[in-house]
Every structure is written in structure tokens, then in C-alpha cells.
Scaffold this active site. Structure first.
Site, PDB file in Angstrom:
ATOM      1  N   TYR A  59      -5.192   7.196  36.176  1.00 34.95           N
ATOM      2  CA  TYR A  59      -6.484   6.836  35.431  1.00 34.95           C
ATOM      3  C   TYR A  59      -7.053   7.912  34.594  1.00 34.95           C
ATOM      4  O   TYR A  59      -7.228   8.984  34.880  1.00 34.95           O
ATOM      5  CB  TYR A  59      -7.510   6.289  36.453  1.00 34.95           C
ATOM      6  CG  TYR A  59      -8.552   5.662  35.899  1.00 34.95           C
ATOM      7  CD1 TYR A  59      -8.409   3.969  35.795  1.00 34.95           C
ATOM      8  CD2 TYR A  59      -9.724   5.918  35.013  1.00 34.95           C
ATOM      9  CE1 TYR A  59      -9.452   3.194  35.191  1.00 34.95           C
ATOM     10  CE2 TYR A  59     -10.744   4.857  34.662  1.00 34.95           C
ATOM     11  CZ  TYR A  59     -10.450   3.778  34.507  1.00 34.95           C
ATOM     12  OH  TYR A  59     -11.348   3.059  33.964  1.00 34.95           O
ATOM     13  N   TYR A  76      -7.340   0.425  26.947  1.00 41.03           N
ATOM     14  CA  TYR A  76      -8.309   0.458  28.031  1.00 41.03           C
ATOM     15  C   TYR A  76      -8.683  -0.765  28.665  1.00 41.03           C
ATOM     16  O   TYR A  76      -9.447  -1.773  27.889  1.00 41.03           O
ATOM     17  CB  TYR A  76      -9.921   1.151  27.369  1.00 41.03           C
ATOM     18  CG  TYR A  76     -10.713   1.241  28.258  1.00 41.03           C
ATOM     19  CD1 TYR A  76     -10.842   2.277  29.448  1.00 41.03           C
ATOM     20  CD2 TYR A  76     -11.904   0.300  28.633  1.00 41.03           C
ATOM     21  CE1 TYR A  76     -11.733   2.304  30.526  1.00 41.03           C
ATOM     22  CE2 TYR A  76     -12.780   0.374  29.466  1.00 41.03           C
ATOM     23  CZ  TYR A  76     -12.870   1.453  30.183  1.00 41.03           C
ATOM     24  OH  TYR A  76     -13.921   1.660  31.436  1.00 41.03           O
TER      25      TYR A  76
END
Length: 392
Positions: free
Chosen positions: A293, A344
Site C-alpha cells: 500500500y 487510487y
């Protein structure tokens, strides 16, 4: 112990085109969600009507009642959503789906995230409804970059991490995105000189250290190994998946400040990481590729250490030695471009790319991949999964 034939796997993946925030997105967020689900079902060779569960990231606006009717589902048996920050839930929504199919609550569960920041609110902005933001705003911390930068600046001070070593994260992600036609940063190269001349958003984070703001959706379909045998989709087996975090960390970008200096920058991931590897019965050295991440590039540095790929303060050298780079690095990362350069979508796109690596279908395929790690944001609760070509 789950019966092996009832162990869970991912049999379908789907995604829509990704667009930068501010671009005209003619379709609604709900329409994008449906298209991602339809693509995942087509990939799996599963009729839409057979889907009987949904597991979503926190605050997802695409509610199961509308999805059920729109997609023509015969019976809805599971409707669940992850608590906490969206970034921490990237694998938690998968965890819910795995539990459901392994215990018989549902047969085919969709894991979903859809975002239209161009139509809804931007995650990079101040939102007065957020308790975290209200706490921080008197100090001028109006958005996530400023909040995350404080913790990571402390890391750089303690361990002497240089900006050139930090740059290796963004450069690796961008190089991978340049090979991925669905990445927002496809064919938009980035070099060190350009990185270092990028405007400072919140020291030490430059613009290239901060994730994209995008519109788009992606989805996965989870079922048992037994049912997967009757489907077209090539399964990615879930060796271990988990959600949680070490105690006393609190939440958001403010949980760190009560913690001892030696773990201040790492986040609540270490125990979860240890549990996952023990449950999967593998070593760190068995991981071929990782999707980490990367809302901010520093999160990749600290996650490498929290998950035990290198010691505290060593991830900068690990990156500088080329370990994160495709194709020859020891642990290539974010092979579709990640949140920094693909899109995203609260990290669910990292799981989609993890499945592609296991299948051998990535645009930056790591040769002979057998195991892929996928992590979520280092907030409470966090989550992570280990995917494998063969079942555990």
C-alpha cells in the site's frame, strides 16, 4: 482447520478504466461498480445471478440492495462492510469474503471498491465530519499528506534515509505503470531529476510521493477451491488473510504518537505479518512479488520493515540496492504502478494485480511467481493477504 476443498480462492477479477480526479467521468460511481463486477463475473465464467454476497471497503456508497436488483441476483446471503479507514481495509474486505465462503454463509462473494472523487469528495481534502481531521486542523494539518509526513520525517531523521533512497519507491512504481495501459501514468516516465524537482507537498513528501486521486472501480469474486474447479477463471489461492493490528496504536495518522521510539514509524502491522506467514506456513524469502500500500512512498519503506523483509532502518538501502525494481529485484513491488502511478482505489487494485501475478498475466510479470504479498495501509485496523499459485 478449513477442509482443503473448501479453502477460498479468487476466481474472477474486473476493473474499469481509471481517470484522474478532475477528468470528466460521464458514468456514475454505481455504474462503474456494476461494470467492474460484470467484468469479474465474465472473467470467472460465472453467471451474475449466482453471486450471493458483497464485501466492501468502509463507506462504499454502492449498497447491496441496489446491486442485487441491478445485477439480477437470485438470492443475497451476505452484505458486509469493513470498519475503519478505507486504506486499512484493502484486504479486510477479502477476509470477510473468505470467512463467508469457507463457513458456507455464501457461495460467490464480490469484493468491491468504487470511487468517483470527481463526483464525490476528494480524499486528499479536509473533511469536517472526520474526527481525525478535526483533531489535527488546529495545527494546520488539513489533509492526509501533512499528517503522514510528520511520522515519516521522524523516521528519516532517526535512520538517515536520504531523499534519493526514498525516490526509489516512486521510480519503481512509475516504471511499472509505464508498461500498464490501464494506469493513469501509462507512458508518463519519471526520472530522479524530475522527482527531486517536484514541488514539496509536506516535507519530506514531494508530489511524486503522494498517491493519485482517481475515479474508477475494481472487483474480485471469491469462492471455494471446490467450486472454482467448475469455473473458467484461473484461481489465485488465499494462503492467509487477516485484519487487525497491535494494541494501543489508536487510529489514522495519529495512532503512532503514543508508541515507543523504536516502533514509532512502523505502524500496527508486525504481529499481523507474523501471524500471516505462520498461518500460510511460508518464509519471507518465499515471497516472489509484493503489492504494498503506497498512499505515500514512505509507507512502502516502513511496511518492508514491519513485514520483516529487512531490519529497522534498513529499507532505504534495500530499495537503493534495486530490490524493488522489476524485473531483477529481489522483491519487485506494485507491478501495475500502485496507488502512486496506477490508480487510487483504496488498495483493491493491488489485490487485482496480485491475482494477475499469480496467474502470470501482469504487464510487469515476475518470472515464475508462486506467492504474492498484498498489504493495506498501516492504520488500525490494517489488513494483508498472501496469495499463492497452489493452495496451502
Amino acid at each position: 482447520m478449513t477442509n482443503r476443498k473448501h479453502s477460498a480462492c479468487i476466481v474472477g477479477i474486473g476493473q474499469t478504466p481509471y481517470k484522474r480526479w478532475g477528468a470528466v467521468t460521464e458514468e456514475s460511481e454505481f455504474s462503474l461498480a456494476c461494470k467492474a463486477i460484470m467484468a469479474a463475473a465474465e472473467d470467472a465464467g460465472l453467471p451474475l445471478s449466482e453471486i450471493d454476497g458483497f464485501s466492501a471497503h468502509s463507506d462504499d456508497r454502492n449498497d447491496p440492495a441496489r446491486l442485487e436488483v441491478t445485477l439480477g441476483i437470485k438470492q443475497l446471503r451476505l452484505a458486509t462492510m469493513v470498519w475503519g479507514g478505507g486504506g486499512g481495509g484493502a484486504s479486510a474486505s477479502l477476509s470477510h469474503a473468505v470467512a463467508a465462503v469457507e463457513n458456507g454463509t455464501a457461495n460467490y462473494v464480490v469484493v468491491l471498491r468504487a470511487l468517483c472523487q470527481g463526483q464525490q469528495f476528494r480524499y486528499g481534502q479536509f473533511h469536517e465530519w472526520s474526527a481525525h481531521q478535526k483533531f489535527a486542523s488546529p495545527y494546520g494539518l488539513f489533509s492526509p499528506p501533512g499528517q503522514a509526513a510528520l511520522t515519516f520525517r521522524r523516521y528519516m531523521h532517526r535512520y538517515g534515509l536520504t531523499e534519493e533512497k526514498l525516490a526509489r519507491v516512486a521510480l519503481a512504481c512509475r516504471a511499472n505503470a509505464n508498461r500498464n495501459p490501464n494506469a493513469v501514468m501509462y507512458e508518463k516516465p519519471l526520472d530522479l531529476e524530475t522527482y527531486l524537482s517536484g514541488r514539496m507537498i509536506a516535507d519530506p513528501y514531494r508530489v511524486y510521493d503522494c498517491c493519485l486521486e482517481t475515479d474508477g472501480a475494481c472487483a474480485l469474486i471469491v469462492t471455494t477451491r471446490e467450486r472454482a474447479a467448475d469455473l473458467r477463471g484461473k484461481p489465485a489461492h488465499i494462503l492467509a488473510v487477516g485484519q487487525g493490528g497491535d494494541g494501543r496504536w489508536g487510529t489514522g495518522n495519529f495512532g503512532n504518537y503514543n508508541m515507543p521510539e523504536e516502533i514509532f514509524s512502523i505502524g500496527p502491522q508486525k504481529r499481523l505479518a507474523d501471524e500471516l506467514f505462520a498461518r500460510a506456513g511460508i518464509e519471507r524469502s518465499d515471497v516472489d512479488v509484493a503489492q504494498i500500500y503506497d498512499a505515500f512512498s514512505g509507507g512502502v519503506i516502513t511496511t518492508l520493515e514491519a513485514f520483516g523483509f529487512c531490519g529497522l532502518g534498513e529499507a532505504g538501502d534495500f530499495a537503493a540496492d534495486g530490490n524493488l525494481d522489476w524485473p531483477n529485484g529481489g522483491l519487485p513491488i506494485n507491478t501495475a504502478g500502485g496507488l502512486l502511478s496506477e490508480a487510487y482505489v483504496h488498495g483493491l487494485n493491488l489485490l487485482v494485480e496480485g491475482v494477475r501475478q499469480i496467474r502470470g498475466e501482469s504487464t510487469s510479470q515476475v518470472e515464475d511467481t508462486k506467492i504474492c504479498l498484498v498489504t493495506a495501509a498501516a492504520v488500525t485496523p490494517t489488513s494483508a493477504t498472501l496469495l499463492g499459485k497452489e493452495p496451502s
